[in-house]
Write a protein that holds these residues in place. Sequence first.
Motif, PDB file in Angstrom:
ATOM      1  N   GLY A 102      -2.348  -3.200  -6.366  1.00  0.00           N
ATOM      2  CA  GLY A 102      -3.291  -3.744  -5.399  1.00  0.00           C
ATOM      3  C   GLY A 102      -4.686  -3.986  -5.949  1.00  0.00           C
ATOM      4  O   GLY A 102      -5.586  -4.384  -5.205  1.00  0.00           O
ATOM      5  N   GLY A 103      -4.876  -3.749  -7.247  1.00  0.00           N
ATOM      6  CA  GLY A 103      -6.208  -3.908  -7.827  1.00  0.00           C
ATOM      7  C   GLY A 103      -7.219  -2.924  -7.274  1.00  0.00           C
ATOM      8  O   GLY A 103      -8.432  -3.192  -7.296  1.00  0.00           O
ATOM      9  N   VAL A 104      -6.754  -1.773  -6.777  1.00  0.00           N
ATOM     10  CA  VAL A 104      -7.650  -0.787  -6.167  1.00  0.00           C
ATOM     11  C   VAL A 104      -8.657  -0.297  -7.209  1.00  0.00           C
ATOM     12  O   VAL A 104      -8.282   0.127  -8.298  1.00  0.00           O
ATOM     13  CB  VAL A 104      -6.850   0.401  -5.593  1.00  0.00           C
ATOM     14  N   GLY A 105      -9.917  -0.351  -6.879  1.00  0.00           N
ATOM     15  CA  GLY A 105     -10.975   0.069  -7.797  1.00  0.00           C
ATOM     16  C   GLY A 105     -11.429  -1.065  -8.695  1.00  0.00           C
ATOM     17  O   GLY A 105     -12.626  -1.358  -8.788  1.00  0.00           O
ATOM     18  N   GLY A 113     -15.226  -5.335  -9.681  1.00  0.00           N
ATOM     19  CA  GLY A 113     -15.443  -6.712 -10.120  1.00  0.00           C
ATOM     20  C   GLY A 113     -16.222  -7.530  -9.110  1.00  0.00           C
ATOM     21  O   GLY A 113     -17.111  -8.309  -9.482  1.00  0.00           O
ATOM     22  N   LEU A 114     -15.907  -7.368  -7.825  1.00  0.00           N
ATOM     23  CA  LEU A 114     -16.626  -8.119  -6.791  1.00  0.00           C
ATOM     24  C   LEU A 114     -18.087  -7.691  -6.712  1.00  0.00           C
ATOM     25  O   LEU A 114     -18.987  -8.539  -6.557  1.00  0.00           O
ATOM     26  CB  LEU A 114     -15.944  -7.921  -5.430  1.00  0.00           C
ATOM     27  N   LEU A 123       0.824  -1.206   0.000  1.00  0.00           N
ATOM     28  CA  LEU A 123       0.000   0.000   0.000  1.00  0.00           C
ATOM     29  C   LEU A 123       0.856   1.252   0.000  1.00  0.00           C
ATOM     30  O   LEU A 123       0.545   2.226  -0.695  1.00  0.00           O
ATOM     31  CB  LEU A 123      -0.925   0.004   1.223  1.00  0.00           C
ATOM     32  N   ALA A 124       1.975   1.228   0.760  1.00  0.00           N
ATOM     33  CA  ALA A 124       2.823   2.417   0.863  1.00  0.00           C
ATOM     34  C   ALA A 124       3.681   2.617  -0.382  1.00  0.00           C
ATOM     35  O   ALA A 124       3.843   3.750  -0.867  1.00  0.00           O
ATOM     36  CB  ALA A 124       3.716   2.302   2.097  1.00  0.00           C
ATOM     37  N   ILE A 125       4.235   1.523  -0.914  1.00  0.00           N
ATOM     38  CA  ILE A 125       5.073   1.592  -2.121  1.00  0.00           C
ATOM     39  C   ILE A 125       4.579   0.515  -3.075  1.00  0.00           C
ATOM     40  O   ILE A 125       5.147  -0.592  -3.120  1.00  0.00           O
ATOM     41  CB  ILE A 125       6.566   1.378  -1.797  1.00  0.00           C
ATOM     42  N   PRO A 126       3.507   0.761  -3.809  1.00  0.00           N
ATOM     43  CA  PRO A 126       2.866  -0.297  -4.610  1.00  0.00           C
ATOM     44  C   PRO A 126       3.633  -0.666  -5.869  1.00  0.00           C
ATOM     45  O   PRO A 126       3.195  -0.457  -6.986  1.00  0.00           O
ATOM     46  CB  PRO A 126       1.502   0.323  -4.944  1.00  0.00           C
ATOM     47  N   THR A 127       4.848  -1.223  -5.680  1.00  0.00           N
ATOM     48  CA  THR A 127       5.626  -1.696  -6.812  1.00  0.00           C
ATOM     49  C   THR A 127       6.159  -3.079  -6.497  1.00  0.00           C
ATOM     50  O   THR A 127       6.402  -3.420  -5.335  1.00  0.00           O
ATOM     51  CB  THR A 127       6.822  -0.763  -7.110  1.00  0.00           C
ATOM     52  N   THR A 182      -9.585  -7.057   4.491  1.00  0.00           N
ATOM     53  CA  THR A 182      -8.549  -7.917   3.915  1.00  0.00           C
ATOM     54  C   THR A 182      -7.427  -7.154   3.233  1.00  0.00           C
ATOM     55  O   THR A 182      -6.347  -7.719   3.003  1.00  0.00           O
ATOM     56  CB  THR A 182      -9.163  -8.880   2.882  1.00  0.00           C
ATOM     57  N   PHE A 183      -7.649  -5.876   2.880  1.00  0.00           N
ATOM     58  CA  PHE A 183      -6.623  -5.149   2.110  1.00  0.00           C
ATOM     59  C   PHE A 183      -6.233  -3.817   2.745  1.00  0.00           C
ATOM     60  O   PHE A 183      -5.046  -3.491   2.824  1.00  0.00           O
ATOM     61  CB  PHE A 183      -7.114  -4.913   0.682  1.00  0.00           C
ATOM     62  N   TYR A 184      -7.200  -3.036   3.208  1.00  0.00           N
ATOM     63  CA  TYR A 184      -6.887  -1.681   3.664  1.00  0.00           C
ATOM     64  C   TYR A 184      -6.520  -1.609   5.150  1.00  0.00           C
ATOM     65  O   TYR A 184      -5.793  -0.710   5.563  1.00  0.00           O
ATOM     66  CB  TYR A 184      -8.068  -0.746   3.384  1.00  0.00           C
TER      67      TYR A 184
END
Length: 249
Positions: free
Chosen positions: A194-197, A202-203, A23-27, A228-230
């Motif tokens: 992270g597939g954000v959005g 999709g869900l 989340l902090a460095i999404p690479t 589960t993610f945030y």
Amino acid sequence: AAPVPLPLGPVYALQLAISYVNLAIPTAAARIAVNVRFFQRQGLPATTAMATGALDGVSGFIVQALLLGSLLLFSGLSLDVDVAGPASAAVRIVWMIAVVLAIVVVVILVVPRLRRFVLGAVRRTVHEAVAVLRGLRSPRRLAMLFGGNLVAELLFALALGVFVQAFGYSLALHELLFINMAVSLLAGLLPVPGGVGVTEGGLIFGLTSFGVPAEAAFAAVILYRISTFYTPPIWGFFSLRWLERNRFL
């Protein structure tokens, strides 16, 4: 997947720390760096860390593919894809990535110094990967590797089902598995950290396709993603600091 025994507590803390790094460095480079440093602290080379991470990722993909394929073959579920929508965008992105990779390969082949460096790194990585694979001849380790990924898929599906159930609606386990894995496949194709959005959309679409009202689907998915993610990056931050203090990173 690791070729040597690893301490369970620090490995669990590492997974929490990676949720913060995601989340902090999404690479991918940041996640790889954390994994490599952890393995180096365990006395293993960086190439072994790369091979172990790749093996874990491939085994997870195999489990997802087998589950999704089984659901498509042996149930009434179907994977409807709109070729004019997100799928076509994903195909264009894949083509762009393929062109970039082709250019990189040509540059590596043309520049002698770069070619020697890359080929040397590839040889070392392949050697370590072979050593890691040799360690998987034990049926127990294979069962733990693939069984662990299977349990992870089941737990994520059940977690989504719990939030849907909280709003008074119920879906079968195979339907929840199908939704989760299909969305995971889509999110993996699109270059969104992270597939954000993408994951949320999709869900929600998947739940409404199985009869859950849009309002309940939206609320259930948002709560599911928060849990589960945030939210995990909060304690992932403290796990990262703990690993650093105890010289695991």
